[in-house]
Design a protein around this motif. Sequence first.
Motif, PDB file in Angstrom:
ATOM      1  N   GLU A 158     -32.328   7.918   4.803  1.00 42.42           N
ATOM      2  CA  GLU A 158     -33.678   9.102   4.641  1.00 42.42           C
ATOM      3  C   GLU A 158     -33.894   9.503   5.219  1.00 42.42           C
ATOM      4  O   GLU A 158     -34.412  10.860   4.981  1.00 42.42           O
ATOM      5  CB  GLU A 158     -34.664   7.499   4.533  1.00 42.42           C
ATOM      6  CG  GLU A 158     -35.391   7.053   5.714  1.00 42.42           C
ATOM      7  CD  GLU A 158     -36.160   6.138   5.903  1.00 42.42           C
ATOM      8  OE1 GLU A 158     -37.101   6.401   4.795  1.00 42.42           O
ATOM      9  OE2 GLU A 158     -36.334   5.177   6.769  1.00 42.42           O
ATOM     10  N   ASP A 159     -33.215   9.865   6.612  1.00 42.21           N
ATOM     11  CA  ASP A 159     -33.973  10.904   7.336  1.00 42.21           C
ATOM     12  C   ASP A 159     -32.821  11.903   7.518  1.00 42.21           C
ATOM     13  O   ASP A 159     -32.839  13.266   8.173  1.00 42.21           O
ATOM     14  CB  ASP A 159     -34.357  10.427   8.791  1.00 42.21           C
ATOM     15  CG  ASP A 159     -32.815   9.805  10.063  1.00 42.21           C
ATOM     16  OD1 ASP A 159     -32.608   9.152   8.552  1.00 42.21           O
ATOM     17  OD2 ASP A 159     -33.345   8.962  10.921  1.00 42.21           O
ATOM     18  N   CYS A 160     -32.020  11.448   6.764  1.00 39.11           N
ATOM     19  CA  CYS A 160     -30.507  12.808   6.202  1.00 39.11           C
ATOM     20  C   CYS A 160     -30.935  12.757   4.921  1.00 39.11           C
ATOM     21  O   CYS A 160     -29.597  13.527   4.360  1.00 39.11           O
ATOM     22  CB  CYS A 160     -29.582  12.200   6.701  1.00 39.11           C
ATOM     23  SG  CYS A 160     -29.282  11.770   8.764  1.00 39.11           S
ATOM     24  N   ILE A 179     -35.366   0.246  -7.121  1.00 37.88           N
ATOM     25  CA  ILE A 179     -34.396   0.501  -8.164  1.00 37.88           C
ATOM     26  C   ILE A 179     -33.560  -0.435  -7.260  1.00 37.88           C
ATOM     27  O   ILE A 179     -32.591  -1.229  -8.356  1.00 37.88           O
ATOM     28  CB  ILE A 179     -34.367   1.725  -8.660  1.00 37.88           C
ATOM     29  CG1 ILE A 179     -33.764   1.260 -10.341  1.00 37.88           C
ATOM     30  CG2 ILE A 179     -33.350   2.276  -8.207  1.00 37.88           C
ATOM     31  CD1 ILE A 179     -34.778   0.346 -11.734  1.00 37.88           C
ATOM     32  N   GLY A 180     -32.952  -0.594  -6.303  1.00 37.84           N
ATOM     33  CA  GLY A 180     -31.792  -1.295  -6.163  1.00 37.84           C
ATOM     34  C   GLY A 180     -31.223  -1.371  -4.658  1.00 37.84           C
ATOM     35  O   GLY A 180     -30.460  -1.029  -4.356  1.00 37.84           O
ATOM     36  N   ALA A 181     -31.481   0.539  -3.960  1.00 40.76           N
ATOM     37  CA  ALA A 181     -30.653   1.232  -3.362  1.00 40.76           C
ATOM     38  C   ALA A 181     -31.204   0.994  -1.988  1.00 40.76           C
ATOM     39  O   ALA A 181     -33.035   0.187  -1.420  1.00 40.76           O
ATOM     40  CB  ALA A 181     -31.214   2.762  -3.404  1.00 40.76           C
ATOM     41  N   GLU A 182     -30.449   0.761  -0.677  1.00 50.30           N
ATOM     42  CA  GLU A 182     -30.679  -0.111   0.299  1.00 50.30           C
ATOM     43  C   GLU A 182     -31.308   1.656   1.509  1.00 50.30           C
ATOM     44  O   GLU A 182     -30.184   2.450   1.133  1.00 50.30           O
ATOM     45  CB  GLU A 182     -29.895  -0.059   0.580  1.00 50.30           C
ATOM     46  CG  GLU A 182     -29.888  -0.679   2.658  1.00 50.30           C
ATOM     47  CD  GLU A 182     -28.716  -1.267   3.207  1.00 50.30           C
ATOM     48  OE1 GLU A 182     -28.808  -1.799   4.339  1.00 50.30           O
ATOM     49  OE2 GLU A 182     -28.278  -1.079   3.025  1.00 50.30           O
ATOM     50  N   VAL A 183     -32.669   1.569   1.015  1.00 50.61           N
ATOM     51  CA  VAL A 183     -33.086   3.047   2.078  1.00 50.61           C
ATOM     52  C   VAL A 183     -32.458   2.640   3.868  1.00 50.61           C
ATOM     53  O   VAL A 183     -34.012   1.477   3.622  1.00 50.61           O
ATOM     54  CB  VAL A 183     -34.367   2.940   1.606  1.00 50.61           C
ATOM     55  CG1 VAL A 183     -35.186   4.720   2.333  1.00 50.61           C
ATOM     56  CG2 VAL A 183     -34.260   3.436   0.110  1.00 50.61           C
TER      57      VAL A 183
END
Length: 215
Positions: A158-160, A179-183
């Motif tokens: 997320e910070d990139c 929706i299913g993404a790993e953040v």
Amino acid sequence: MEKKKGALIVIDMQEAFLNPASPLYIAQAAATVPLLGRVVEQARKDGIPVFFVSRIYRANGTDVEACRYENWLAGGRCLASGSTGPCSVEAPEELRPKAGDYTIIKPRFSAFFQTELDLILRRLQVDTLILTGTTTPNCIRATCYDGLSLDYNVTILEDCCSSRNEAVQRANMEDMAFIGAEVIPAAEFLEKGLSKGNPLAEVRASVAQDKTPPQ
């Protein structure tokens, strides 16, 4: 359980999106360059293939998105092949391809749309995308949803990633996580690499064992 095999995807980190003098400037993007440079180097050390996915427009504008055309024309026809300066295709030194990296030119927002990305990832037996770059609501999100639709695990650093403001950034990260993404933060990737869980492999194993007749 089968380990994840990832590929780092770096999207649109070009001067035209990083430079305040460009009409395509994204306010948060330049600040992500140092950290993303560290992520790229770590991926190379870990043997994770690195894909630099970029935009190049034809000088006559025949391949520019309709929604961006007037701004592109007024701004001096940004992102022309071989261009230099604030409105160019140039990348920061930290984010330039090296031997062993892959380069992809995309004609629209998603890194998958009318590109060879999916073909190469499958040849490399990659099952997990590590998404970085700009912008979060456009190219990152489009690539995330296409990746999920194509049955990849998706991890977003997320910070990139960057947006035109923090509210847009947060809303889109929440949607992609839902929706299913790993953040995750880049620090987690730099310290631990990819997480141990592999949702795609787990689903494949479950389906293979399920004796329910298909309908």
